[in-house]
Design an enzyme around this catalytic site. Structure first.
Site, PDB file in Angstrom:
ATOM      1  N   ASP A   8      30.791  30.529  24.275  1.00  0.00           N
ATOM      2  CA  ASP A   8      32.257  30.623  24.192  1.00  0.00           C
ATOM      3  C   ASP A   8      32.719  31.805  23.350  1.00  0.00           C
ATOM      4  OD1 ASP A   8      31.388  29.685  21.766  1.00  0.00           O
ATOM      5  OD2 ASP A   8      32.628  27.878  21.747  1.00  0.00           O
ATOM      6  N   ASP A  29      36.586  34.207  19.610  1.00  0.00           N
ATOM      7  CA  ASP A  29      36.170  32.839  19.906  1.00  0.00           C
ATOM      8  C   ASP A  29      37.157  32.277  20.924  1.00  0.00           C
ATOM      9  OD1 ASP A  29      35.768  30.102  19.975  1.00  0.00           O
ATOM     10  OD2 ASP A  29      35.676  29.843  17.811  1.00  0.00           O
ATOM     11  N   LYS A  87      33.114  26.811   6.086  1.00  0.00           N
ATOM     12  CA  LYS A  87      34.564  26.622   6.089  1.00  0.00           C
ATOM     13  C   LYS A  87      35.142  26.442   4.684  1.00  0.00           C
ATOM     14  CE  LYS A  87      34.569  24.915  10.807  1.00  0.00           C
ATOM     15  NZ  LYS A  87      34.884  23.863  11.754  1.00  0.00           N
TER      16      LYS A  87
END
Length: 360
Positions: A111, A223, A162
């Protein structure tokens, strides 16, 4: 390097309704399934043998790509019966690889649209003697990604998933989703259970003293996980901003596939693609959008930064901005839909039912 693993098993939940009937890598971008662009770029970089790690709607890949000979590749397919994560998916296809233990194997996510210099990543892997080499890219806001700080020689120092606080953001380098693995490292991943390369494989390798090398390549990177990003990626392929040898036509403001029908006074701009069998009516204005196969855009419709699914219909004078219309859905005439609207597959919106502004 002559072989690669492509991870194409994800459900693409953030892309629904585009992925209700179609796995994410098979959603058309610039006129062909997105996976076609990745396969073509791998072949251009010298890859000859590719194993597709499939799971969700796995049955649709092989009928389309076959043995890969049309792309100059040999493609094999391995299906996960239960989701195994990125690391587990890589380990699950190891038996299909032909590489020797020290040979490099290219691995990339299904992706990511990127202009990565694949031969340069492989060259970095070889020259550094790394066990795993990672493509890194820089982003303005890295909070949604995994940070990968490196030393002056490019050797990876840590994996920080993250981060949220300013103190945690120690670099703008993120894991860009393409790797070169030494074949023996693939064989060392635990088999038969879910494994995350980001949260388990890479940190464990680092803790054991393995050499993980980062290569920053800040060419085009996107992305495609959200509908807005997917539409932008398709437009960038048509415009030539994102490189691909698989775009079925010349790059430019628009791409109209041969069996599509576009009225002479319709205006297509911004990297718009009109798929095979689709129809665009008189006076329609479409900017930066993807109209998939057999869809119909009726006269006077205005569509911007949107995706209209296969066999869907957008009624006359309707205005769509930042919208996804699922396969087979109908948006009746004189509707106005704005950013973030997702019309589900086969849904029907009656004439003049939804607006975000006055009807005057």
């Amino acid at each position: 390097m002559t072989e690669a693993i492509l991870l194409v098993g994800g459900k693409g939940t953030r892309l629904r309704p585009l992925t209700v009937h179609t796995p994410k890598p098979m959603v058309p971008a610039a006129g062909v399934p997105f996976l076609t662009h990745q396969l073509a770029r791998a072949r251009a970089a010298g890859v000859e043998h590719i194993v597709l790690a499939t799971s969700y709607l796995a049955e649709v890949f092989e009928p389309y790509f076959g043995d890969g000979s049309s792309l100059g590749l040999h493609i094999e397919y391995v299906t996960e019966e239960e989701p195994l994560g990125t690391g587990g998916a890589i380990r699950n296809v190891a038996s299909r690889l032909r590489s020797s233990p020290d040979d490099p194997v290219l691995i990339f996510n299904g992706d990511i649209l990127t202009g990565l210099d694949i031969p340069a990543l492989v060259a970095t892997h070889r020259s550094s003697g790394a066990d795993v080499s990672l493509h890194l890219t820089r982003v303005p806001d890295p909070r949604a990604y995994g940070l990968v700080p490196t030393d002056d020689s490019g050797r990876v120092q840590a994996f920080l998933e993250k981060p949220q606080t300013p103190e945690e953001i120690v670099t703008d380098q993120i894991n860009a989703g393409a790797y070169v693995f030494r074949r023996s490292v693939i064989d060392s991943i635990p088999a038969g259970r879910p494994v995350s390369v980001e949260r388990e494989t890479f940190p464990d390798l680092l803790a054991s003293g393995a050499h993980l090398q980062g290569m920053v390549d800040s060419t085009y990177w996107l992305d495609l996980g959200t509908p807005q990003a997917f539409v932008r990626g398709s437009a960038d392929l048509v415009l030539g901003r994102a490189p691909s040898p698989a775009v079925p036509g010349r790059c430019g403001d628009r791409l109209v596939l041969p069996t599509a029908s576009v009225a002479s006074d319709a205006k297509l701009t911004g990297g718009t693609v009109v798929g095979s069998g689709a129809t665009v009516g008189e006076g329609a204005r479409i900017t930066g959008s993807a109209i998939l196969a057999d869809a119909v855009v009726e006269p006077g419709a205005v569509i911007t930064d949107s995706l209209v699914g296969a066999r869907a219909r957008v009624g006359a004078r309707s205005i769509l901005t930042g919208v996804v219309v699922g396969d087979g859905a109908t948006v009746g005439p004189d509707n106005e839909l704005r950013e973030g609207a997702r019309i589900w597959c086969d849904a029907r919106i009656p004439q003049a039912s939804l607006r975000f502004s006055s009807d005057q």
